[in-house]
Scaffold this motif. Structure first.
Motif, PDB file in Angstrom:
ATOM      1  N   ASP A  53       0.861  -1.182   0.000  1.00 10.12           N
ATOM      2  CA  ASP A  53       0.000   0.000   0.000  1.00 10.12           C
ATOM      3  C   ASP A  53       0.895   1.229   0.000  1.00 10.12           C
ATOM      4  OD1 ASP A  53      -1.721   2.163   0.761  1.00 10.12           O
ATOM      5  OD2 ASP A  53      -3.148   0.690   1.525  1.00 10.12           O
ATOM      6  N   SER A  55      -0.002   4.351   0.192  1.00  8.19           N
ATOM      7  CA  SER A  55      -0.679   5.491   0.827  1.00  8.19           C
ATOM      8  C   SER A  55       0.249   6.133   1.860  1.00  8.19           C
ATOM      9  CB  SER A  55      -1.941   5.022   1.538  1.00  8.19           C
ATOM     10  OG  SER A  55      -2.788   4.357   0.662  1.00  8.19           O
ATOM     11  N   GLU A  59      -3.349   7.730   5.928  1.00  7.65           N
ATOM     12  CA  GLU A  59      -4.339   7.063   5.080  1.00  7.65           C
ATOM     13  C   GLU A  59      -4.311   5.557   5.334  1.00  7.65           C
ATOM     14  OE1 GLU A  59      -4.441   9.575   0.953  1.00  7.65           O
ATOM     15  OE2 GLU A  59      -2.597   8.473   1.406  1.00  7.65           O
ATOM     16  N   PHE A  60      -3.112   5.017   5.448  1.00  2.63           N
ATOM     17  CA  PHE A  60      -2.952   3.586   5.697  1.00  2.63           C
ATOM     18  C   PHE A  60      -3.592   3.203   7.029  1.00  2.63           C
ATOM     19  CE2 PHE A  60      -0.463  -0.079   7.251  1.00  2.63           C
ATOM     20  CZ  PHE A  60      -0.613  -0.955   6.184  1.00  2.63           C
ATOM     21  N   HIS A  64      -6.848  -0.284   5.315  1.00  2.00           N
ATOM     22  CA  HIS A  64      -6.052  -0.896   4.254  1.00  2.00           C
ATOM     23  C   HIS A  64      -6.408  -2.376   4.141  1.00  2.00           C
ATOM     24  CE1 HIS A  64      -3.758  -1.187   8.028  1.00  2.00           C
ATOM     25  NE2 HIS A  64      -3.465  -2.408   7.604  1.00  2.00           N
ATOM     26  N   ALA A  68      -1.422  -5.889   4.294  1.00  2.00           N
ATOM     27  CA  ALA A  68      -0.704  -5.002   3.376  1.00  2.00           C
ATOM     28  C   ALA A  68       0.475  -4.369   4.091  1.00  2.00           C
ATOM     29  CB  ALA A  68      -1.642  -3.921   2.855  1.00  2.00           C
ATOM     30  N   ASN A  70       2.820  -1.056   4.328  1.00  2.93           N
ATOM     31  CA  ASN A  70       2.761   0.363   3.974  1.00  2.93           C
ATOM     32  C   ASN A  70       4.148   0.879   3.612  1.00  2.93           C
ATOM     33  OD1 ASN A  70       2.288   3.499   5.618  1.00  2.93           O
ATOM     34  ND2 ASN A  70       1.564   2.955   3.612  1.00  2.93           N
ATOM     35  N   CYS A  94      -3.514   1.919  -3.378  1.00  3.69           N
ATOM     36  CA  CYS A  94      -3.610   3.225  -2.736  1.00  3.69           C
ATOM     37  C   CYS A  94      -5.113   3.523  -2.676  1.00  3.69           C
ATOM     38  CB  CYS A  94      -2.831   4.290  -3.504  1.00  3.69           C
ATOM     39  SG  CYS A  94      -3.543   4.726  -5.086  1.00  3.69           S
ATOM     40  N   LEU A 122      -8.138   1.040  -3.186  1.00  2.00           N
ATOM     41  CA  LEU A 122      -8.835   0.610  -1.975  1.00  2.00           C
ATOM     42  C   LEU A 122     -10.332   0.836  -2.082  1.00  2.00           C
ATOM     43  CD1 LEU A 122      -8.318  -0.619   0.827  1.00  2.00           C
ATOM     44  CD2 LEU A 122      -8.225   1.707   1.724  1.00  2.00           C
ATOM     45  N   ILE A 132     -10.905  -5.263   5.320  1.00  2.00           N
ATOM     46  CA  ILE A 132     -10.104  -4.062   5.569  1.00  2.00           C
ATOM     47  C   ILE A 132      -9.729  -4.073   7.044  1.00  2.00           C
ATOM     48  CG2 ILE A 132     -10.161  -1.528   5.621  1.00  2.00           C
ATOM     49  CD1 ILE A 132     -10.569  -2.255   2.828  1.00  2.00           C
ATOM     50  N   LYS A 134      -7.662  -1.607  10.211  1.00  2.00           N
ATOM     51  CA  LYS A 134      -7.161  -0.290  10.578  1.00  2.00           C
ATOM     52  C   LYS A 134      -5.984  -0.467  11.515  1.00  2.00           C
ATOM     53  CE  LYS A 134     -11.603   1.883   9.990  1.00  2.00           C
ATOM     54  NZ  LYS A 134     -12.599   2.793  10.517  1.00  2.00           N
TER      55      LYS A 134
END
Length: 137
Positions: A53, A55, A59-60, A64, A68, A70, A94, A122, A132, A134
């Motif tokens: 990712d 991002s 944002e990540f 995500h 993933a 980052n 992204c 995403l 997803i 966080k």
């Protein structure tokens, strides 16, 4: 021969429409390495693709794809978090897919020829109702 000369506008229309039909094939093979969400899932499941990712960290952290890694786009050229096995497929994401497309070019320069970006990023992943997670900021 007279037919072609008398109907040049029809010949031009036929050539133009044929060219427009071939355009997606020409541009895709020219380095636009992109896959749909379904193709990305198949790469992850069947070929053990690594999800990258690109991002920004905030944002990540907001959301995500599960598992993933980052690596923000700005630091991708010197990033140490990429797999050392350059034959592994990389699925790059992204939020929208725009940065991921640029990241794929950078990854190809670094020798990761199997890097592909997810069409729609995403947002498409969420729309497909795929998991997803966080992160804590």
């Amino acid at each position: 021969m007279n037919f072609l000369l008398d109907n040049w506008h029809l010949v031009l229309a036929a050539l133009t429409s044929g060219g427009l039909l071939l355009w997606p094939l020409v541009t895709r093979s020219g380095g636009a390495h992109r896959v749909s969400v379904a193709e990305a899932v198949m790469l992850i499941n069947r070929e053990r693709a690594v999800v990258i990712d690109v991002s920004e960290p905030a944002e990540f952290a907001a959301g995500h794809a599960i598992n993933a890694r980052n690596i923000p786009l700005a630091g991708l050229e010197t990033a140490k978090g990429l797999p050392t096995n350059k034959t592994l497929p990389l699925v790059v994401m992204c939020p929208s897919g725009a940065r991921a497309s640029r990241a794929v070019a950078t990854l190809h320069k670094r020798g990761h020829e199997k890097a592909t970006s997810v069409i729609g990023g995403l947002a498409a992943w969420r729309e497909a109702q795929l998991p997803i997670e966080k992160s804590a900021t």
